[in-house]
Motif scaffolding. Sequence first.
Motif, PDB file in Angstrom:
ATOM      1  N   UNK A 239       0.804   7.493 -21.827  1.00  0.00           N
ATOM      2  CA  UNK A 239       0.646   6.038 -21.852  1.00  0.00           C
ATOM      3  C   UNK A 239       1.427   5.368 -20.727  1.00  0.00           C
ATOM      4  N   UNK A 240       2.622   5.887 -20.450  1.00  0.00           N
ATOM      5  CA  UNK A 240       3.426   5.332 -19.357  1.00  0.00           C
ATOM      6  C   UNK A 240       2.723   5.543 -18.022  1.00  0.00           C
ATOM      7  N   UNK A 241       2.205   6.775 -17.812  1.00  0.00           N
ATOM      8  CA  UNK A 241       1.485   7.066 -16.570  1.00  0.00           C
ATOM      9  C   UNK A 241       0.251   6.175 -16.437  1.00  0.00           C
ATOM     10  N   UNK A 242      -0.456   5.981 -17.549  1.00  0.00           N
ATOM     11  CA  UNK A 242      -1.653   5.130 -17.531  1.00  0.00           C
ATOM     12  C   UNK A 242      -1.283   3.689 -17.200  1.00  0.00           C
ATOM     13  N   UNK A 243      -0.197   3.201 -17.780  1.00  0.00           N
ATOM     14  CA  UNK A 243       0.244   1.828 -17.516  1.00  0.00           C
ATOM     15  C   UNK A 243       0.637   1.658 -16.052  1.00  0.00           C
ATOM     16  N   UNK A 244       1.398   2.621 -15.534  1.00  0.00           N
ATOM     17  CA  UNK A 244       1.815   2.547 -14.131  1.00  0.00           C
ATOM     18  C   UNK A 244       0.603   2.611 -13.206  1.00  0.00           C
ATOM     19  N   UNK A 245      -0.372   3.467 -13.542  1.00  0.00           N
ATOM     20  CA  UNK A 245      -1.581   3.588 -12.723  1.00  0.00           C
ATOM     21  C   UNK A 245      -2.350   2.270 -12.692  1.00  0.00           C
ATOM     22  N   UNK A 246      -2.426   1.594 -13.836  1.00  0.00           N
ATOM     23  CA  UNK A 246      -3.129   0.305 -13.889  1.00  0.00           C
ATOM     24  C   UNK A 246      -2.407  -0.732 -13.044  1.00  0.00           C
ATOM     25  N   UNK A 247      -1.080  -0.789 -13.174  1.00  0.00           N
ATOM     26  CA  UNK A 247      -0.305  -1.752 -12.391  1.00  0.00           C
ATOM     27  C   UNK A 247      -0.436  -1.483 -10.896  1.00  0.00           C
ATOM     28  N   UNK A 248      -0.388  -0.206 -10.506  1.00  0.00           N
ATOM     29  CA  UNK A 248      -0.547   0.153  -9.097  1.00  0.00           C
ATOM     30  C   UNK A 248      -1.926  -0.228  -8.595  1.00  0.00           C
TER      31      UNK A 248
ATOM     32  N   UNK B   2      18.096   4.414 -17.326  1.00  0.00           N
ATOM     33  CA  UNK B   2      18.199   5.146 -16.058  1.00  0.00           C
ATOM     34  C   UNK B   2      16.813   5.422 -15.483  1.00  0.00           C
ATOM     35  N   UNK B   3      15.882   5.855 -16.321  1.00  0.00           N
ATOM     36  CA  UNK B   3      14.531   6.158 -15.854  1.00  0.00           C
ATOM     37  C   UNK B   3      13.825   4.910 -15.317  1.00  0.00           C
ATOM     38  N   UNK B   4      14.121   3.750 -15.911  1.00  0.00           N
ATOM     39  CA  UNK B   4      13.527   2.510 -15.428  1.00  0.00           C
ATOM     40  C   UNK B   4      14.160   2.086 -14.109  1.00  0.00           C
ATOM     41  N   UNK B   5      15.468   2.279 -13.979  1.00  0.00           N
ATOM     42  CA  UNK B   5      16.197   1.807 -12.803  1.00  0.00           C
ATOM     43  C   UNK B   5      15.980   2.673 -11.575  1.00  0.00           C
ATOM     44  N   UNK B   6      15.792   3.974 -11.772  1.00  0.00           N
ATOM     45  CA  UNK B   6      15.791   4.898 -10.636  1.00  0.00           C
ATOM     46  C   UNK B   6      14.687   4.625  -9.629  1.00  0.00           C
ATOM     47  N   UNK B   7      13.442   4.241 -10.023  1.00  0.00           N
ATOM     48  CA  UNK B   7      12.430   3.929  -8.995  1.00  0.00           C
ATOM     49  C   UNK B   7      12.827   2.748  -8.120  1.00  0.00           C
ATOM     50  N   UNK B   8      13.435   1.731  -8.716  1.00  0.00           N
ATOM     51  CA  UNK B   8      13.887   0.574  -7.936  1.00  0.00           C
ATOM     52  C   UNK B   8      15.009   0.974  -6.977  1.00  0.00           C
ATOM     53  N   UNK B   9      15.874   1.855  -7.447  1.00  0.00           N
ATOM     54  CA  UNK B   9      16.988   2.304  -6.614  1.00  0.00           C
ATOM     55  C   UNK B   9      16.479   3.003  -5.357  1.00  0.00           C
ATOM     56  N   UNK B  10      15.563   3.955  -5.542  1.00  0.00           N
ATOM     57  CA  UNK B  10      15.077   4.711  -4.395  1.00  0.00           C
ATOM     58  C   UNK B  10      14.159   3.881  -3.504  1.00  0.00           C
ATOM     59  N   UNK B  11      13.456   2.905  -4.089  1.00  0.00           N
ATOM     60  CA  UNK B  11      12.614   2.036  -3.262  1.00  0.00           C
ATOM     61  C   UNK B  11      13.461   1.235  -2.277  1.00  0.00           C
ATOM     62  N   UNK B  12      14.586   0.682  -2.757  1.00  0.00           N
ATOM     63  CA  UNK B  12      15.468  -0.079  -1.868  1.00  0.00           C
ATOM     64  C   UNK B  12      16.205   0.859  -0.921  1.00  0.00           C
TER      65      UNK B  12
ATOM     66  N   UNK C 180       0.824  -1.206   0.000  1.00  0.00           N
ATOM     67  CA  UNK C 180       0.000   0.000   0.000  1.00  0.00           C
ATOM     68  C   UNK C 180       0.858   1.256   0.000  1.00  0.00           C
ATOM     69  N   UNK C 181       1.972   1.225   0.733  1.00  0.00           N
ATOM     70  CA  UNK C 181       2.858   2.394   0.776  1.00  0.00           C
ATOM     71  C   UNK C 181       3.499   2.653  -0.585  1.00  0.00           C
ATOM     72  N   UNK C 182       3.760   1.609  -1.321  1.00  0.00           N
ATOM     73  CA  UNK C 182       4.412   1.763  -2.624  1.00  0.00           C
ATOM     74  C   UNK C 182       3.457   2.183  -3.726  1.00  0.00           C
TER      75      UNK C 182
ATOM     76  N   UNK D 227      15.335   3.723   0.339  1.00  0.00           N
ATOM     77  CA  UNK D 227      14.472   4.243   1.406  1.00  0.00           C
ATOM     78  C   UNK D 227      13.520   3.176   1.926  1.00  0.00           C
ATOM     79  N   UNK D 228      13.934   1.921   1.852  1.00  0.00           N
ATOM     80  CA  UNK D 228      13.105   0.812   2.325  1.00  0.00           C
ATOM     81  C   UNK D 228      12.662   0.978   3.775  1.00  0.00           C
ATOM     82  N   UNK D 229      13.529   1.455   4.689  1.00  0.00           N
ATOM     83  CA  UNK D 229      13.062   1.639   6.078  1.00  0.00           C
ATOM     84  C   UNK D 229      11.870   2.584   6.184  1.00  0.00           C
ATOM     85  N   UNK D 230      11.889   3.675   5.421  1.00  0.00           N
ATOM     86  CA  UNK D 230      10.774   4.618   5.470  1.00  0.00           C
ATOM     87  C   UNK D 230       9.526   4.026   4.823  1.00  0.00           C
ATOM     88  N   UNK D 231       9.718   3.178   3.803  1.00  0.00           N
ATOM     89  CA  UNK D 231       8.578   2.510   3.173  1.00  0.00           C
ATOM     90  C   UNK D 231       7.891   1.592   4.178  1.00  0.00           C
TER      91      UNK D 231
END
Length: 372
Positions: free
Chosen positions: A102-111, A316-326, A28-30, A328-332
């Motif tokens: 389209x990217x935003x729509x795809x991400x919204x559907x996945x979320x 880089x754009x694909x990798x960066x969300x995974x980078x910040x998710x890991x 839910x946090x993600x 800042x995992x404690x805050x997540x």
Amino acid sequence: MVNIGKILKRSWHILWNYRVLWIFGVLLALTSGGGNGGANGGGSSSRSSGAEFNGFHGGIPNDAPQWVRDWYEWGTQNVLPLFMHPEQHISTFVTIGIVILLVILLISILFALVRYPAETAVVRMVDEFENTGSKVSFKQGWKLGWNRRAFRMWLVDLLLFLPVFVLLLLILAAGLIVFASVSSTFQVTNTFGIVAAIGLAFLSLFLLIVAGILLSLLRNLAIRAVSLEDMRAMEALKFGWAMFKRNWKSVGLMWLVMMGIGIGFGIAGLILFFLLIPAYLILLLPAGLVAAVPGAIAYGITSIFTAGPLTWIIAFLVAIPFFFTILFAPMVVVSGWFKIYEGNVWTLTYREIKALENLSTPEILGDNVPAA
């Protein structure tokens, strides 16, 4: 009136004793982010390109690495013209806008495919725990959420967004009135339009705030009617509104209490963010390793269709969300705890209101449920 103190205490107990809920809380946090060694002609062309944009970028040193030169040449050929002559690249901007949409729509559907089953599962798991004292595994909990109830919960959110969308349109209309009034050559029309627009904007903003509060209260009840009673979206909204009207004091007071707790959590979270800086330093390497995998996959796929720096930008754009998710995992995790706690509070509030309305008190707030 519901017993607010008991609900808050019981919600905390469930949070710390039902650890599988933490996984759903995280979900839910993600979901709720070449040198001059070439031929003379090539060298002359490179210098000419550099001179053309020299006044804009200041050029690059002659001894710059090859990859710097490649990026510079790519930027001067593909990026700078978009800003220097935007009128000549309308189709490019339209294409970029469509791709982003389209990217935003795809991400919204996945979320949405993660968020709504997770939220449905949490509500049903807590209700089951209060009824029987039994805990389920993550797989069993996911099954409780992956069904039509999650879709109906999404429909509830969609219906609740419609009045907000209308108010946003009114604020946009106010802005258009101001623009039209300023452009008008008639002083009377100009003044009247600006005054009317300001009044419309303030009224719409006030209604937006009030509607946001009421809709959030209604949502807390309606989605539990969907999750626990298997009601349809419109039926749940009507049921939730009727429950709110009959118990507006209890619901409103609980909302105020949770707002205060939310503010306190926000302040504590800000302090915790800086206290966890040593943890972020430790997680830098794992975050980089994890992010490298989707980044490499994205690079491999995009290199089939394009070349040059653009492939690196996409990777880089694909990798960066995974980078910040890991990173800042404690805050997540902490954010997930709060989401579970908040959900527990409203689930128990819903249960107690129903019990009070039915003039029955069996197993309210787990009184008869053995401690875990």
